[in-house]
Design an enzyme around this catalytic site. Structure first.
Site, mmCIF file in Angstrom:
data_model
loop_
_atom_site.group_PDB
_atom_site.id
_atom_site.type_symbol
_atom_site.label_atom_id
_atom_site.label_comp_id
_atom_site.label_asym_id
_atom_site.label_seq_id
_atom_site.Cartn_x
_atom_site.Cartn_y
_atom_site.Cartn_z
ATOM 1 N N LYS A 19 49.775 46.560 39.850
ATOM 2 C CA LYS A 19 49.172 45.731 38.822
ATOM 3 C C LYS A 19 48.569 46.606 37.700
ATOM 4 O O LYS A 19 49.028 46.394 36.364
ATOM 5 C CB LYS A 19 48.414 44.780 39.267
ATOM 6 C CG LYS A 19 48.840 43.720 40.208
ATOM 7 C CD LYS A 19 47.711 43.115 40.873
ATOM 8 C CE LYS A 19 48.481 41.821 41.883
ATOM 9 N NZ LYS A 19 47.589 41.098 42.796
ATOM 10 N N GLN A 30 41.167 40.579 43.787
ATOM 11 C CA GLN A 30 42.381 40.717 44.663
ATOM 12 C C GLN A 30 41.824 40.310 46.179
ATOM 13 O O GLN A 30 40.994 40.576 46.655
ATOM 14 C CB GLN A 30 42.603 42.253 44.737
ATOM 15 C CG GLN A 30 43.771 42.742 45.877
ATOM 16 C CD GLN A 30 45.214 42.262 45.387
ATOM 17 O OE1 GLN A 30 45.309 42.039 43.951
ATOM 18 N NE2 GLN A 30 46.005 41.925 46.234
ATOM 19 N N ASP A 83 45.106 34.184 38.122
ATOM 20 C CA ASP A 83 46.093 33.817 39.336
ATOM 21 C C ASP A 83 46.160 32.550 39.607
ATOM 22 O O ASP A 83 46.934 31.998 40.602
ATOM 23 C CB ASP A 83 45.017 34.305 40.474
ATOM 24 C CG ASP A 83 45.350 35.731 41.273
ATOM 25 O OD1 ASP A 83 46.552 36.010 41.235
ATOM 26 O OD2 ASP A 83 44.528 36.444 41.345
#
Ligand code: GUN
Length: 294
Positions: free
Chosen positions: A53, A97, A120
């Site tokens: 990422k 994460q 997200d």
């Protein structure tokens, strides 16, 4: 031989496009979009994902800051850090994460993130918007990436029988909601307590598998000509990366299939970039990227 759905290639095109877009903002004297990434602990797979990422952000011109906290970080320390990011006008997106260490209440962390910065799409406000068919929410990266890839390859989804195997909040549930949007397609969601998995999978025109079990789906479990999307990433003892689908035996039976690696994974990263640029766009009064308009 099936059409191979090349996520690397589609993701590369998206990155190229975003790089150009961000270049345009900089020329106009605007700042770069910015993403704060929180990684707690030393899970090797999570470290690889976060590094992918970070690299992708750098390539397109998103400033990413990775905060790698020790395994024993407290709930309060994480929520304090997120609170800081929420209040920072220079940060457009926040990504924590997952999975988090077991002493952390993950849902509470997700709910601490400001919904506008939730790249997200896991915040209940964004999930709720997806569930109720509103178009101004953030859609989780992996389901949106799969959707964009299917559209890129002009795979028909309308009225198709869709089966999703795996009912996680990250993939399975939001994936099902995407297909339900605008009554696009009927969806069955299977999970660990599904009694006869094969009776579902053999019906699927489009089969999405997100479980984390190598070779869970074998050739006799799929219909001839089906489209198969493999979200699993499993590392075998010999070091090889494989999906949840037995690619070798399926590839001559199905009409299209994603490889592992190089299928869904790169699309998840590309949609994170899209969601981050969307948060930046929104802040500046620009409409969302057309690829994210589902
Ligand atoms: N862990 C596995 N997939 C994801 C994802 O899409 N987002 C975050 N934050 N963590 C993950």
């Amino acid at each position: 031989m099936a059409l191979i759905l090349d996520g690397r290639e589609v993701a590369r095109k998206i990155r190229q496009e975003l790089k150009k877009e961000i270049g345009g903002y900089l020329q106009r004297g605007m700042r770069n979009p910015a993403l704060a990434v929180v990684l707690v602990g030393d899970d090797p797979a999570s470290k690889v994902y976060v590094e992918n990422k970070r690299k992708a952000c750098k390539e397109v011109g998103i400033n990413s800051m990775v905060f790698n906290l020790p395994e024993n970080t407290s709930q309060q320390e994480i929520t304090d850090l997120i609170g800081k990011f929420n209040g920072d006008p220079e940060i457009d997106g926040i990504l924590v994460q997952l999975p988090l260490p077991s002493h952390i209440n993950t849902q509470e962390i997700i709910e601490t993130i400001s919904p506008e910065k939730d790249v997200d799409g896991f915040h209940p406000e964004n999930m709720g918007k997806l569930a109720t068919g509103k178009s101004d929410g953030v859609i989780p990266c992996t389901p949106l990436g799969i959707w964009i890839m299917l559209k890129h390859y002009k795979i028909q989804t309308f009225k198709k029988d869709v089966v999703v195997v795996g009912a996680s909040n990250i993939v399975g549930k939001p994936m099902a909601l995407l297909f339900l949007k605008n009554e696009e397609a009927p969806v069955s969601v299977c999970h660990i307590n599904t009694k006869d998995l094969k009776s579902y999978t053999t019906r699927a025109d489009i089969l999405i598998v997100a479980v984390g079990k190598p070779k869970l789906i074998t050739a006799e479990m799929v219909k001839e000509g089906a489209v198969v999307v493999d979200v699993g990433i499993n590392r075998l003892e010999d070091g090889r990366l494989v999906g949840d689908v037995d690619f070798e035996t399926l590839k001559d039976k199905v009409s299209a299939i994603t490889p592992v690696p190089g299928g869904v994974g790169p699309m998840t990263v590309a949609t994170l970039l899209l969601n981050t640029v969307n948060a930046y766009r929104k802040k500046h009064g620009f409409p969302p990227h057309p690829l994210t308009q589902v």
